[in-house]
Write a protein that holds these residues in place. Sequence first.
Motif, PDB file in Angstrom:
ATOM      1  N   ARG A 164      -2.641  11.037  -3.927  1.00  0.00           N
ATOM      2  CA  ARG A 164      -3.053  10.086  -4.961  1.00  0.00           C
ATOM      3  C   ARG A 164      -4.348   9.420  -4.506  1.00  0.00           C
ATOM      4  O   ARG A 164      -4.352   8.272  -4.036  1.00  0.00           O
ATOM      5  N   PRO A 165      -5.459  10.147  -4.645  1.00  0.00           N
ATOM      6  CA  PRO A 165      -6.748   9.590  -4.210  1.00  0.00           C
ATOM      7  C   PRO A 165      -7.120   8.363  -5.045  1.00  0.00           C
ATOM      8  O   PRO A 165      -6.603   8.136  -6.140  1.00  0.00           O
ATOM      9  N   THR A 166      -8.046   7.608  -4.517  1.00  0.00           N
ATOM     10  CA  THR A 166      -8.464   6.395  -5.224  1.00  0.00           C
ATOM     11  C   THR A 166      -9.113   6.708  -6.564  1.00  0.00           C
ATOM     12  O   THR A 166      -9.024   5.914  -7.507  1.00  0.00           O
ATOM     13  N   TRP A 167      -9.761   7.896  -6.686  1.00  0.00           N
ATOM     14  CA  TRP A 167     -10.421   8.217  -7.960  1.00  0.00           C
ATOM     15  C   TRP A 167      -9.414   8.494  -9.074  1.00  0.00           C
ATOM     16  O   TRP A 167      -9.779   8.463 -10.261  1.00  0.00           O
ATOM     17  N   VAL A 168      -8.155   8.768  -8.708  1.00  0.00           N
ATOM     18  CA  VAL A 168      -7.154   9.006  -9.741  1.00  0.00           C
ATOM     19  C   VAL A 168      -6.921   7.747 -10.571  1.00  0.00           C
ATOM     20  O   VAL A 168      -6.772   7.815 -11.796  1.00  0.00           O
ATOM     21  N   GLU A 169      -6.901   6.605  -9.922  1.00  0.00           N
ATOM     22  CA  GLU A 169      -6.710   5.361 -10.661  1.00  0.00           C
ATOM     23  C   GLU A 169      -7.880   5.110 -11.613  1.00  0.00           C
ATOM     24  O   GLU A 169      -7.693   4.615 -12.731  1.00  0.00           O
ATOM     25  N   THR A 170      -9.083   5.452 -11.179  1.00  0.00           N
ATOM     26  CA  THR A 170     -10.243   5.329 -12.072  1.00  0.00           C
ATOM     27  C   THR A 170     -10.112   6.268 -13.257  1.00  0.00           C
ATOM     28  O   THR A 170     -10.425   5.900 -14.398  1.00  0.00           O
ATOM     29  N   LEU A 171      -9.633   7.476 -12.996  1.00  0.00           N
ATOM     30  CA  LEU A 171      -9.428   8.432 -14.080  1.00  0.00           C
ATOM     31  C   LEU A 171      -8.374   7.927 -15.063  1.00  0.00           C
ATOM     32  O   LEU A 171      -8.547   8.045 -16.290  1.00  0.00           O
ATOM     33  N   GLU A 172      -7.287   7.371 -14.548  1.00  0.00           N
ATOM     34  CA  GLU A 172      -6.253   6.818 -15.427  1.00  0.00           C
ATOM     35  C   GLU A 172      -6.798   5.680 -16.282  1.00  0.00           C
ATOM     36  O   GLU A 172      -6.492   5.579 -17.479  1.00  0.00           O
ATOM     37  N   LEU A 173      -7.601   4.835 -15.665  1.00  0.00           N
ATOM     38  CA  LEU A 173      -8.187   3.720 -16.408  1.00  0.00           C
ATOM     39  C   LEU A 173      -9.114   4.224 -17.500  1.00  0.00           C
ATOM     40  O   LEU A 173      -9.082   3.734 -18.645  1.00  0.00           O
ATOM     41  N   THR A 191      -2.919   7.843   2.499  1.00  0.00           N
ATOM     42  CA  THR A 191      -3.333   6.749   1.626  1.00  0.00           C
ATOM     43  C   THR A 191      -4.274   5.845   2.414  1.00  0.00           C
ATOM     44  O   THR A 191      -4.380   5.962   3.646  1.00  0.00           O
ATOM     45  N   PRO A 192      -4.978   4.939   1.753  1.00  0.00           N
ATOM     46  CA  PRO A 192      -5.837   4.015   2.517  1.00  0.00           C
ATOM     47  C   PRO A 192      -5.074   3.216   3.562  1.00  0.00           C
ATOM     48  O   PRO A 192      -5.666   2.753   4.543  1.00  0.00           O
ATOM     49  N   ASP A 193      -3.758   3.053   3.382  1.00  0.00           N
ATOM     50  CA  ASP A 193      -2.946   2.298   4.342  1.00  0.00           C
ATOM     51  C   ASP A 193      -2.401   3.153   5.470  1.00  0.00           C
ATOM     52  O   ASP A 193      -1.621   2.661   6.294  1.00  0.00           O
ATOM     53  N   GLY A 194      -2.778   4.429   5.513  1.00  0.00           N
ATOM     54  CA  GLY A 194      -2.316   5.291   6.595  1.00  0.00           C
ATOM     55  C   GLY A 194      -0.949   5.900   6.363  1.00  0.00           C
ATOM     56  O   GLY A 194      -0.262   6.253   7.331  1.00  0.00           O
ATOM     57  N   GLU A 195      -0.530   6.065   5.104  1.00  0.00           N
ATOM     58  CA  GLU A 195       0.767   6.649   4.788  1.00  0.00           C
ATOM     59  C   GLU A 195       0.574   8.022   4.155  1.00  0.00           C
ATOM     60  O   GLU A 195      -0.506   8.352   3.654  1.00  0.00           O
ATOM     61  N   ILE A 196       1.642   8.803   4.166  1.00  0.00           N
ATOM     62  CA  ILE A 196       1.655  10.051   3.400  1.00  0.00           C
ATOM     63  C   ILE A 196       2.746   9.947   2.341  1.00  0.00           C
ATOM     64  O   ILE A 196       3.787   9.316   2.549  1.00  0.00           O
ATOM     65  N   TRP A 197       2.461  10.558   1.184  1.00  0.00           N
ATOM     66  CA  TRP A 197       3.468  10.618   0.119  1.00  0.00           C
ATOM     67  C   TRP A 197       4.457  11.730   0.452  1.00  0.00           C
ATOM     68  O   TRP A 197       4.065  12.841   0.818  1.00  0.00           O
ATOM     69  N   LEU A 198       5.733  11.427   0.326  1.00  0.00           N
ATOM     70  CA  LEU A 198       6.785  12.384   0.649  1.00  0.00           C
ATOM     71  C   LEU A 198       7.173  13.177  -0.589  1.00  0.00           C
ATOM     72  O   LEU A 198       7.396  12.607  -1.659  1.00  0.00           O
ATOM     73  N   HIS A 199       7.228  14.484  -0.433  1.00  0.00           N
ATOM     74  CA  HIS A 199       7.721  15.369  -1.491  1.00  0.00           C
ATOM     75  C   HIS A 199       9.002  16.011  -0.956  1.00  0.00           C
ATOM     76  O   HIS A 199       8.967  16.937  -0.147  1.00  0.00           O
ATOM     77  N   PHE A 200      10.126  15.505  -1.434  1.00  0.00           N
ATOM     78  CA  PHE A 200      11.409  15.902  -0.863  1.00  0.00           C
ATOM     79  C   PHE A 200      11.865  17.245  -1.407  1.00  0.00           C
ATOM     80  O   PHE A 200      11.610  17.600  -2.573  1.00  0.00           O
ATOM     81  N   SER A 201      12.544  17.955  -0.551  1.00  0.00           N
ATOM     82  CA  SER A 201      13.224  19.186  -0.964  1.00  0.00           C
ATOM     83  C   SER A 201      14.722  18.909  -1.034  1.00  0.00           C
ATOM     84  O   SER A 201      15.211  17.946  -0.431  1.00  0.00           O
ATOM     85  N   PRO A 202      15.470  19.721  -1.768  1.00  0.00           N
ATOM     86  CA  PRO A 202      16.921  19.532  -1.800  1.00  0.00           C
ATOM     87  C   PRO A 202      17.521  19.753  -0.412  1.00  0.00           C
ATOM     88  O   PRO A 202      16.874  20.319   0.481  1.00  0.00           O
ATOM     89  N   PRO A 203      18.743  19.302  -0.187  1.00  0.00           N
ATOM     90  CA  PRO A 203      19.380  19.524   1.123  1.00  0.00           C
ATOM     91  C   PRO A 203      19.408  21.006   1.490  1.00  0.00           C
ATOM     92  O   PRO A 203      19.696  21.863   0.651  1.00  0.00           O
ATOM     93  N   ALA A 204      19.078  21.288   2.737  1.00  0.00           N
ATOM     94  CA  ALA A 204      19.059  22.671   3.229  1.00  0.00           C
ATOM     95  C   ALA A 204      19.932  22.737   4.477  1.00  0.00           C
ATOM     96  O   ALA A 204      19.551  22.212   5.536  1.00  0.00           O
ATOM     97  N   PRO A 205      21.112  23.360   4.392  1.00  0.00           N
ATOM     98  CA  PRO A 205      21.997  23.415   5.562  1.00  0.00           C
ATOM     99  C   PRO A 205      21.341  24.046   6.785  1.00  0.00           C
ATOM    100  O   PRO A 205      21.648  23.666   7.926  1.00  0.00           O
TER     101      PRO A 205
END
Length: 723
Positions: free
Chosen positions: A360-369, A280-294
């Motif tokens: 979630r690129p910045t252009w997605v918000e423009t597309l939503e708008l 993200t512009p703030d230097g984060e990554i979006w987490l996509h969690f998986s179910p618990p895996a023993p």
Amino acid sequence: MTAADPRRRTRPRWRGRVHALVLAAILAAAAALHVVAPDWLQTLRHMVFDQYQRWQPRAWQDLAVRVIDIDDESMARLGQWPWPRTRLAELVDRTRAAGAAALGFDFVFAEPDRSSPRVLAPQWPLPPPLREALERLPDYDQRFAASLAPGGVVLGFAVRPEADGAAPAVPLPERARFVLLGWPLADRLLEAGTVVAPLPLLAEAAAGIGAMNYVPDGDGVLRRLPLLLRQQAQQRLLPSLVAEMLRVGQHETNFVLRAGAEPQDGLAELRVGRIALPTTPDGEIWLHFSPPAPARTIPAWQLLEGRVPAQALQGRLLLVGTSAQGLRDLRSTPLGSAVPGVEVHAQALEQALSGHFLLRPTWVETLELLAMLLGGLLVGTLALTRGPLPSAAAALAVLAAFGGAGWWAFTRQQLLVDPLTPALGVLAVLLPCSLLRHHASEQRRRWLSQAFSRYVSPNLVDYIVRHPDELALSGERRDCSFIFTDLAGFTGLMERIDPADAVGLLNAYLDGMIAIVFRHQGTLDRIVGDALAIMFSAPVHQPDHRRRAFDCALEMQRFAQEFAAGRQVLGHTRIGVHSGRVIVGNFGGSAMFDYRALGDAVNTAARLEGANKYLGTRVCVSETTLAGCPGARARCVGRLLPKGKTQPLRVFQPLHDGLDGPVDEAALQAYAQAYDAMAAEAPGALAAFEALAARQPGDPLVQLHLARLRRGERGDLIVLDAK
């Protein structure tokens, strides 16, 4: 207000402009809300993203990531936390011997080991020789640092959101270089504030040091993980534990930061060796969690007891953390469950190694708008011009398209597209525009009722208002009743009196007659001079239309008699009533509609009105109509055969032509007997009517039949030569 009134012509144009301005204002407000994105809206948006993950969590892959879990059983076997640093040193040695690529600790070792002999010796009352011996024993922190020194180990540090003025700044050794490609990042990265660092001895020995912090959203759910932080006071960048694990595991030195296309776009990508992480512009990554895996987890006690084979650790990124309930290191996830904090880092490493990222690129918000504006414009236009059903159908289609597009983007492209905010914008447009349309329709209905109820029967106006779709050139067959009236001698009167007086007199007469029609819920078909044409059971179906017509005719006759009584210049009113099957509907061209009935029953009712002149009656009712009026008092006039007809029609005269008066039952009986004799062509018919004429010399109907019989006519068939 007349149809030619210029105000009426300009009102639709004015209303259309107002509606357009309202629609534009709503869309502008919805767009502003989308751009500002208040906390409640972001919470709703995140709930949608969470639902995506619940429906399709990330599939777990057996990648080179394992969690060394200091779980409840490990503490039961090896002692409560914190463990001596010598035990942690043993854990480091075992993983290095097994060939692990990197080992990271999801702990902050900010204080000396309290179980170390050098720390305990001053606290115990020991003889000086024994105390000196304890102090000469190896220090646990030094032992731990010695195990870190060969490399491959990453320690964690913590940060506080805001700088703590009371806490001294803790310097961290710089283990990596940051290479920036593009615009300066300025203040887009998250501020580190005060650093809670490991002991300098340990920090210097570690191959890397990374931030363990998370940034949960307002609802406490962890959806993103920062990869970089900035320390404003020291003008430096700090890597996260995940970023350092990737760097140390690949024996890299540099972090390559690629900025966005514009200065305000912030960070776009962090590259660590061969691994590129979109951020993200703030230097984060979006987490996509998986179910618990023993299989992802290895209990720490098994590793320390030598029960884990070397191949299970070789080449892997290992994270040491805890799932023990007592340590409360649990984080809420979009899947609706709480996981240990160390597992969050592990899942982020799995995403990095597999190349699976939510974006979630910045252009997605423009597309939503843009989608919200186009969808809102479509739905709002339909709501203002086409009514509720088309606009509701369009809204449902648009919402379904938004939802489908969002789900497709998530499952196929790993894009986080928000369908809810555009949907809320469309709904925000639909409701007020529908209310505006309803208000305009109600105004139009009221105007239509007020404008046309003075010329058309109210029941017809109400029917048109409720069923505007039936204003078409079509018809249907229906049984109806009809009344035709005519004011005798009014044409000649128009020539004898002042035209203004004549118009006022006629209007007063027609007002009274039409009021009676509307009172009986009849439909005024047309006005021709002083004559009226009325129909019943159209456009609104009336099962008792014959009775309504009969009662209406009698009341009209009574009114006409009273109206003429005070105005000697007026003549009497003649009324004809008949019922039958006709075609009713709108007839005319595309420029004008004329709702009326067509058929023989209409013509017959008009002929009955004219027959009154020949018969000497004032109200002439057909047998067809009278059959629907049980209890009605009337006497039979005869079987009429109007000119051009082949089948005679039996007609009746209401008693006293509908006027109030005493009923002479003996006279009625005598007329009925005389009529029956005439109808049967009996020889005594003439004598019977002569007796009636002597008894009732002023009865026009008796005089008619007497004259017929004296001319040698027989029976009750009356042939009318004139229309």
